[in-house]
Design an enzyme around this catalytic site. Structure first.
Site, short mmCIF file in Angstrom:
data_model
loop_
_atom_site.label_atom_id
_atom_site.label_comp_id
_atom_site.label_asym_id
_atom_site.label_seq_id
_atom_site.Cartn_x
_atom_site.Cartn_y
_atom_site.Cartn_z
N CYS A 106 0.70 -0.90 -0.21
CA CYS A 106 -0.04 -0.14 -0.31
C CYS A 106 1.03 1.18 -0.13
O CYS A 106 1.61 1.51 -0.55
CB CYS A 106 -0.80 -0.12 0.98
SG CYS A 106 -2.41 1.24 1.40
N LEU A 107 0.68 2.11 1.08
CA LEU A 107 1.40 2.86 0.53
C LEU A 107 3.31 2.72 1.21
O LEU A 107 3.73 3.26 0.79
CB LEU A 107 1.50 4.44 2.46
CG LEU A 107 1.99 5.34 2.56
CD1 LEU A 107 2.27 6.55 1.44
CD2 LEU A 107 1.81 6.19 3.76
#
Length: 600
Positions: free
Chosen positions: A335-336
């Site tokens: 994700c991030l």
């Protein structure tokens, strides 16, 4: 004679219900009085704006657009009333003993109407269908409004769905058959217990409702979750680096580094033994290192995205070389954490730093053109509100993030618990994934403002030189690192067709794999759950994601072994297994470390 008995039964039931509700009212009044005396100064948390999400303006724009086409609005209303009249006629026929097919049925994945009464009772079947018809009409009406810009249209659609979900008959006592039965069977104890649960959640949230999703006492980090053995071998202001104890006699030469998102805690990859990706990677012979990000407070308000790069993956690569003697590493970003990995690789490419041997991305956005439903919460007006909140505290509170993510799946993550906890008066079921979901993290003000504005609002990461880190223009198209991209088919946070842009962006070879389910469940899909979710693969590289899927092969089971086959070819030869602390870095403390234990 029969009518007389039925009337008597109705009278008795009504009298019993009146007694039950009178008793509930009396006990509830005392409970609320005691609560207010105990917390005289507690008030709901104020916001700095009456409408921080700028919902009012979005619906005002929709109203103006609808008024410009009154014929379409009149037609929609006419169709709605016709459908409701037809439903009423069908219900009358059903009451007279006819078999009548339903006009509308819940979606296959809709769990709200699974109680038999919703189908067997004429009254509740009518309530259900009337609600579903109304909900569909609302959604279709706002979707067909012309003249709105894409962002406003998306926002109106999202909050219309939130409104419709909130008004579902399942959320109210008198229109929920299961809650009514429970009230009569328990003589109202469920409502009293539900009120106690509600007051307890208000107390936990210090006046703001913080709905309990699981039993927090049922889990202990390092006790029954996040239990893979290892040691913290390095730490700085932003992270602890964990090296895991090998479970095989030999390990691959090339270490494996995992960069989780700092929006959540790393142990989503290490919940329990059976579904721990970290434990799986260790069992496959990798020397696994994981970054455990700190849960920041106001002292770290000025930490930037650039700081996260230097004190995260770059510091970790330096530490891994000290711990193992190896300059190169295979790296995973989730994700991030994957967005940071891509940015870091572009930076390293510009610096001719070739320490990353391969890159794996789990549900990672680099192109935010179509950023999914999260983009509803991010525009210029909302950025001003967020910047103001973060300026006051130095960080974005974890509860703000949790509420945002829960709203993406409101029926599952909000309303199901309202029903269970407050109407049914039950305690939430102990569930490791929901414990992790409730374990919120804060976001440093400087980093989070940069990330939201540069990535979501302006979409600068995809522009060569669109963002600059340490005076280096970031250009993702220069990255030649062999890449494995894992996306999930039902992802609302990182839509897979958006993540597919990685195939067209990176200069090196890219293997794209699409898993079933969503942002979390699609990733945490161990081989032990053989028939849970499948995944799609293809050797063809097409520009269009749908064309890729149309030509892809669907596979049963977990994608984890598919990744292992790919990464094994990049992991080097086998050597005697390394133990944490054997190299130049000595063990600081046992895994999972102390940073992960800091709760909001």
């Amino acid at each position: 004679m029969k009518d007389s008995r039925e009337n008597t039964d109705i009278w008795e039931a009504s009298r019993e219900w009146s007694h039950v509700m009178a008793d509930v009212a009396e006990r509830s009044h005392k409970m609320i009085t005691d609560y207010l005396e105990k917390h005289p100064g507690m008030q709901p948390t104020a916001t700095t704006s009456i409408d921080p999400l700028n919902i009012g303006n979005a619906f005002l724009e929709m109203g103006r657009a609808m008024m410009e086409n009154p014929q379409a609005l009149a037609k929609a209303q006419q169709e709605f009333w016709h459908s409701q009249m037809t439903l009423w006629q069908n219900t009358t026929r059903k009451m007279l003993g006819e078999n009548v097919d339903p006009m509308i049925a819940p979606d296959q994945g809709d769990k709200r109407f699974k109680d038999d009464e919703w189908s067997e009772s004429t009254l509740f079947d009518y309530i259900k269908q009337s609600y579903l018809l109304t909900s569909r009409w609302l959604q279709e009406t706002v979707n067909e409004v012309e003249g709105l810009d894409d962002h406003t249209a998306r926002k109106v659609d999202f909050y219309t769905r939130q409104f419709a979900d909130a008004l579902a008959p399942t959320n109210f006592l008198m229109t929920n058959p299961a809650a009514l039965r429970e009230t009569l069977d328990s003589k109202g104890d469920n409502l009293v217990q539900g009120l106690e649960n509600l007051l307890g959640d208000l107390e936990r949230g210090q006046g703001r409702l913080k709905i309990s999703m699981t039993d927090p006492e049922a889990f202990e980090i390092g006790g029954n979750i996040a239990t893979t053995p290892g040691k913290v071998v390095y730490q700085n202001d932003l992270m602890q680096l964990i090296q895991y104890t090998p479970s095989t006699e030999t390990t691959y030469t090339t270490p494996l580094l995992i960069i989780p998102p700092w929006i959540n805690k790393f142990y989503i990859l290490d919940l329990k033994e059976k579904n721990s990706f970290i434990r799986y990677a260790v069992s496959q012979g990798h020397t696994v290192f994981v970054i455990s990000w700190i849960n920041p407070d106001e002292t770290l308000a000025d930490k930037s995205f650039e700081d996260y790069m230097f004190e995260g993956p770059l510091a970790a690569l330096d530490a891994i070389e000290q711990a193992t003697g190896e300059k190169e590493a295979n790296v995973i970003g989730y994700c991030l954490g994957g967005t940071l990995l891509a940015s870091t690789l572009a930076y390293m490419t510009a610096k001719n730093d070739k320490r990353v041997k391969s890159a794996t991305y789990f549900t990672t956005m680099i192109d935010f053109t179509e950023a999914g439903e999260l983009s509803v919460f991010i525009d210029e007006e909302q950025m001003k509100h967020l910047d103001q909140m973060m300026a006051e505290k130095g960080y974005l509170d974890g509860s703000e993030m949790a509420t945002t993510f829960n709203m993406l799946r409101a029926n599952d993550l909000i309303w199901s618990f309202v029903i269970n906890n407050y109407l049914m008066g039950k305690q939430p079921f102990p569930f490791d994934l929901l414990y992790w979901n409730s374990d919120s993290t804060r976001m440093p003000a400087a980093m989070h403002s940069f990330y939201l504005r540069k990535m979501y609002v302006e979409n600068r990461l995809m522009e060569p030189g669109g963002i600059i880190l340490d005076n280096v223009p970031i250009d993702l198209t220069t990255i030649k690192t062999p890449t494995f991209v894992l996306s999930t088919k039902e992802d609302h946070i990182a839509p897979w067709k958006s993540t597919y842009s990685a195939v067209k962006t990176y200069a090196g070879p890219v293997k794209f794999v699409l898993a079933g389910s969503g942002h979390i469940a699609g990733v945490i899909n161990p081989p032990s759950d053989k028939m849970k979710y499948g995944y799609w693969t293809s050797t063809k590289k097409t520009a269009d994601p749908q064309a890729w899927l149309d030509g892809a092969t669907q596979n049963d089971g977990s994608w984890w072994p598919e990744w292992q086959k790919w990464i094994a070819r990049k992991a080097g030869k086998k050597i005697p297994a390394r133990q944490p602390g054997d190299g130049k870095l000595k063990a600081i403390e046992d895994a999972p470390g102390s940073y992960v234990r800091v709760r909001v």
